[in-house]
Write a protein that holds these residues in place. Structure first.
Motif, PDB file in Angstrom:
ATOM      1  N   HIS A   1      18.842  -3.285  -1.144  1.00 18.69           N
ATOM      2  CA  HIS A   1      17.922  -4.176  -1.858  1.00 18.69           C
ATOM      3  C   HIS A   1      16.506  -3.941  -1.333  1.00 18.69           C
ATOM      4  O   HIS A   1      16.242  -4.145  -0.148  1.00 18.69           O
ATOM      5  CB  HIS A   1      18.316  -5.633  -1.648  1.00 18.69           C
ATOM      6  N   PHE A   2      15.612  -3.506  -2.225  1.00 13.84           N
ATOM      7  CA  PHE A   2      14.230  -3.192  -1.839  1.00 13.84           C
ATOM      8  C   PHE A   2      13.338  -4.411  -2.070  1.00 13.84           C
ATOM      9  O   PHE A   2      13.342  -4.997  -3.155  1.00 13.84           O
ATOM     10  CB  PHE A   2      13.728  -2.003  -2.647  1.00 13.84           C
ATOM     11  N   VAL A   3      12.579  -4.790  -1.033  1.00 12.85           N
ATOM     12  CA  VAL A   3      11.723  -5.979  -1.134  1.00 12.85           C
ATOM     13  C   VAL A   3      10.294  -5.650  -0.698  1.00 12.85           C
ATOM     14  O   VAL A   3      10.045  -4.683   0.025  1.00 12.85           O
ATOM     15  CB  VAL A   3      12.280  -7.138  -0.258  1.00 12.85           C
ATOM     16  N   ASN A   4       9.355  -6.458  -1.177  1.00 10.92           N
ATOM     17  CA  ASN A   4       7.936  -6.420  -0.775  1.00 10.92           C
ATOM     18  C   ASN A   4       7.179  -5.181  -1.226  1.00 10.92           C
ATOM     19  O   ASN A   4       6.132  -4.853  -0.660  1.00 10.92           O
ATOM     20  CB  ASN A   4       7.797  -6.581   0.746  1.00 10.92           C
ATOM     21  N   ALA A   5       7.654  -4.506  -2.264  1.00 17.50           N
ATOM     22  CA  ALA A   5       6.913  -3.340  -2.773  1.00 17.50           C
ATOM     23  C   ALA A   5       5.532  -3.742  -3.266  1.00 17.50           C
ATOM     24  O   ALA A   5       4.541  -3.040  -3.049  1.00 17.50           O
ATOM     25  CB  ALA A   5       7.705  -2.667  -3.896  1.00 17.50           C
ATOM     26  N   GLU A   6       5.461  -4.917  -3.924  1.00 11.82           N
ATOM     27  CA  GLU A   6       4.200  -5.335  -4.554  1.00 11.82           C
ATOM     28  C   GLU A   6       3.098  -5.656  -3.553  1.00 11.82           C
ATOM     29  O   GLU A   6       1.913  -5.643  -3.901  1.00 11.82           O
ATOM     30  CB  GLU A   6       4.446  -6.542  -5.475  1.00 11.82           C
TER      31      GLU A   6
ATOM     32  N   PRO B   1       0.585  -1.543   0.986  1.00  5.82           N
ATOM     33  CA  PRO B   1      -0.696  -0.861   0.753  1.00  5.82           C
ATOM     34  C   PRO B   1      -0.581   0.218  -0.325  1.00  5.82           C
ATOM     35  O   PRO B   1      -1.537   0.436  -1.082  1.00  5.82           O
ATOM     36  CB  PRO B   1      -1.010  -0.245   2.126  1.00  5.82           C
ATOM     37  N   ALA B   2       0.566   0.879  -0.404  1.00  4.73           N
ATOM     38  CA  ALA B   2       0.753   1.950  -1.387  1.00  4.73           C
ATOM     39  C   ALA B   2       0.559   1.434  -2.805  1.00  4.73           C
ATOM     40  O   ALA B   2      -0.080   2.084  -3.637  1.00  4.73           O
ATOM     41  CB  ALA B   2       2.146   2.565  -1.235  1.00  4.73           C
ATOM     42  N   VAL B   3       1.105   0.265  -3.096  1.00  2.00           N
ATOM     43  CA  VAL B   3       1.024  -0.295  -4.444  1.00  2.00           C
ATOM     44  C   VAL B   3      -0.225  -1.149  -4.622  1.00  2.00           C
ATOM     45  O   VAL B   3      -0.971  -0.991  -5.588  1.00  2.00           O
ATOM     46  CB  VAL B   3       2.293  -1.134  -4.750  1.00  2.00           C
ATOM     47  N   LYS B   4      -0.473  -2.047  -3.676  1.00  2.00           N
ATOM     48  CA  LYS B   4      -1.550  -3.025  -3.820  1.00  2.00           C
ATOM     49  C   LYS B   4      -2.940  -2.396  -3.700  1.00  2.00           C
ATOM     50  O   LYS B   4      -3.859  -2.749  -4.444  1.00  2.00           O
ATOM     51  CB  LYS B   4      -1.382  -4.121  -2.767  1.00  2.00           C
ATOM     52  N   LEU B   5      -3.097  -1.453  -2.784  1.00  2.83           N
ATOM     53  CA  LEU B   5      -4.417  -0.874  -2.538  1.00  2.83           C
ATOM     54  C   LEU B   5      -4.629   0.470  -3.222  1.00  2.83           C
ATOM     55  O   LEU B   5      -5.751   0.809  -3.608  1.00  2.83           O
ATOM     56  CB  LEU B   5      -4.637  -0.710  -1.023  1.00  2.83           C
ATOM     57  N   SER B   6      -3.543   1.240  -3.379  1.00  4.99           N
ATOM     58  CA  SER B   6      -3.694   2.602  -3.904  1.00  4.99           C
ATOM     59  C   SER B   6      -3.108   2.790  -5.296  1.00  4.99           C
ATOM     60  O   SER B   6      -3.231   3.874  -5.866  1.00  4.99           O
ATOM     61  CB  SER B   6      -3.022   3.602  -2.947  1.00  4.99           C
ATOM     62  N   GLY B   7      -2.477   1.740  -5.841  1.00  4.99           N
ATOM     63  CA  GLY B   7      -1.875   1.877  -7.170  1.00  4.99           C
ATOM     64  C   GLY B   7      -0.783   2.917  -7.206  1.00  4.99           C
ATOM     65  O   GLY B   7      -0.540   3.558  -8.238  1.00  4.99           O
TER      66      GLY B   7
ATOM     67  N   ALA C   1       6.554   6.932  -1.047  1.00  2.00           N
ATOM     68  CA  ALA C   1       5.414   6.360  -1.768  1.00  2.00           C
ATOM     69  C   ALA C   1       4.456   7.477  -2.159  1.00  2.00           C
ATOM     70  O   ALA C   1       4.029   8.259  -1.309  1.00  2.00           O
ATOM     71  CB  ALA C   1       4.702   5.329  -0.900  1.00  2.00           C
ATOM     72  N   THR C   2       4.148   7.550  -3.447  1.00  2.00           N
ATOM     73  CA  THR C   2       3.262   8.611  -3.948  1.00  2.00           C
ATOM     74  C   THR C   2       2.216   8.014  -4.884  1.00  2.00           C
ATOM     75  O   THR C   2       2.357   6.896  -5.383  1.00  2.00           O
ATOM     76  CB  THR C   2       4.061   9.681  -4.725  1.00  2.00           C
ATOM     77  N   VAL C   3       1.163   8.781  -5.145  1.00  2.00           N
ATOM     78  CA  VAL C   3       0.141   8.370  -6.106  1.00  2.00           C
ATOM     79  C   VAL C   3       0.689   8.584  -7.505  1.00  2.00           C
ATOM     80  O   VAL C   3       1.362   9.583  -7.774  1.00  2.00           O
ATOM     81  CB  VAL C   3      -1.150   9.195  -5.909  1.00  2.00           C
ATOM     82  N   ALA C   4       0.430   7.652  -8.406  1.00  2.00           N
ATOM     83  CA  ALA C   4       0.897   7.786  -9.787  1.00  2.00           C
ATOM     84  C   ALA C   4       0.306   9.037 -10.418  1.00  2.00           C
ATOM     85  O   ALA C   4      -0.859   9.380 -10.184  1.00  2.00           O
ATOM     86  CB  ALA C   4       0.493   6.541 -10.582  1.00  2.00           C
ATOM     87  N   ALA C   5       1.102   9.724 -11.256  1.00  6.44           N
ATOM     88  CA  ALA C   5       0.679  10.990 -11.866  1.00  6.44           C
ATOM     89  C   ALA C   5      -0.612  10.824 -12.654  1.00  6.44           C
ATOM     90  O   ALA C   5      -1.527  11.640 -12.568  1.00  6.44           O
ATOM     91  CB  ALA C   5       1.789  11.524 -12.772  1.00  6.44           C
ATOM     92  N   GLY C   6      -0.727   9.763 -13.432  1.00  2.00           N
ATOM     93  CA  GLY C   6      -1.931   9.532 -14.223  1.00  2.00           C
ATOM     94  C   GLY C   6      -3.142   9.330 -13.348  1.00  2.00           C
ATOM     95  O   GLY C   6      -4.247   9.773 -13.664  1.00  2.00           O
TER      96      GLY C   6
ATOM     97  N   GLU D   1       2.570   3.102   2.892  1.00  2.00           N
ATOM     98  CA  GLU D   1       1.315   3.622   2.381  1.00  2.00           C
ATOM     99  C   GLU D   1       1.589   4.894   1.599  1.00  2.00           C
ATOM    100  O   GLU D   1       2.640   5.525   1.769  1.00  2.00           O
ATOM    101  CB  GLU D   1       0.350   3.898   3.532  1.00  2.00           C
ATOM    102  N   VAL D   2       0.648   5.277   0.744  1.00  2.05           N
ATOM    103  CA  VAL D   2       0.811   6.514  -0.034  1.00  2.05           C
ATOM    104  C   VAL D   2       1.026   7.696   0.899  1.00  2.05           C
ATOM    105  O   VAL D   2       0.309   7.858   1.882  1.00  2.05           O
ATOM    106  CB  VAL D   2      -0.420   6.739  -0.944  1.00  2.05           C
ATOM    107  N   GLY D   3       2.016   8.500   0.604  1.00  2.77           N
ATOM    108  CA  GLY D   3       2.323   9.660   1.432  1.00  2.77           C
ATOM    109  C   GLY D   3       3.358   9.393   2.506  1.00  2.77           C
ATOM    110  O   GLY D   3       3.796  10.319   3.191  1.00  2.77           O
TER     111      GLY D   3
END
Length: 208
Positions: free
Chosen positions: A106-111, A114-120, A183-188, A151-153
């Motif tokens: 069960h994955f929690v706290n993704a939102e 920093p990867a999602v909240k700060l880097s999208g 965690a990666t940067v979105a392709a777009g 974090e991203v990367g």
């Protein structure tokens, strides 16, 4: 969770078809010191139970002729295109013997990471379940994966998880530290940033 089953004496594909027409699913209970027992289960009850995550990773109380024994769901077969459970296998559980089972992650706290909240960014779940061994009393319904600090990367590995007491992971193919999430940067977003960099370079060149 409790499961009610009935002993069945008739074997073979013909007997199984008759059971299914009567709204029942053939099954078998095996393992331990007792002989395997062929059983029949109410199809609708089993069908709905299979939709519950805990049914696949919990010790079940199987009642047969008024006697209850603990079992694990080990396998089940569905019809190729109908919502029909064709067969189910259950394994007896010994309270003093370790079991080998897959439990969901069960994955929690993704939102809030920093990867999602700060880097999208996007967090990918590389694994959705984990092979473990433990005594029946220590079997968790699921294992939590906290993504708050990603974090991203970055990646989360098996060694980063906090496993419950008495639970040990089972390694496969030499993968002692399995990757659980990345965690990666979105392709777009990558394309937009690249385009912005290119435009910035072109503007600088024009000014020259």
């Amino acid at each position: 969770m409790k499961v009610v089953a009935f002993p069945r004496t008739e074997q073979g594909s013909g007997a199984s078809r008759r059971l299914r027409r009567a709204g029942q699913t053939p099954g078998i209970i095996y393992g331990g010191t007792a002989a395997p027992v062929a059983v029949a289960l109410d199809h609708n009850a089993l069908f709905h139970a299979l939709k519950k995550e805990t049914f696949h990773s919990s010790i079940l109380d199987m009642e047969i002729d008024g006697k209850v024994e603990q079992v694990l769901l080990r396998d089940f077969q569905m019809h190729a295109f109908k919502p029909l459970v064709m067969h189910a296998d259950f394994q007896r559980v010994d309270a003093n013997q370790k079991i080998h089972v897959k439990v969901p992650l069960h994955f929690v706290n993704a939102e809030v990471s920093p990867a999602v909240k700060l880097s999208g960014g996007i967090i990918s779940h590389v694994a959705t379940e984990l092979d473990i061994t433990c005594l029946p009393k220590d079997l968790p319904e699921f294992i939590e994966v906290d993504l708050a600090n990603m974090e991203v990367g970055s990646s989360i590995h098996l060694s980063d998880l906090k496993l419950p007491k008495g639970v040990s992971p089972v390694a496969h193919g030499g993968q002692d530290d399995l990757t659980i999430a990345t965690a990666t940067v979105a392709a777009g977003k990558v394309s937009d940033e690249a385009e912005g960099t290119a435009e910035g370079s072109a503007d600088a060149a024009d000014k020259k």
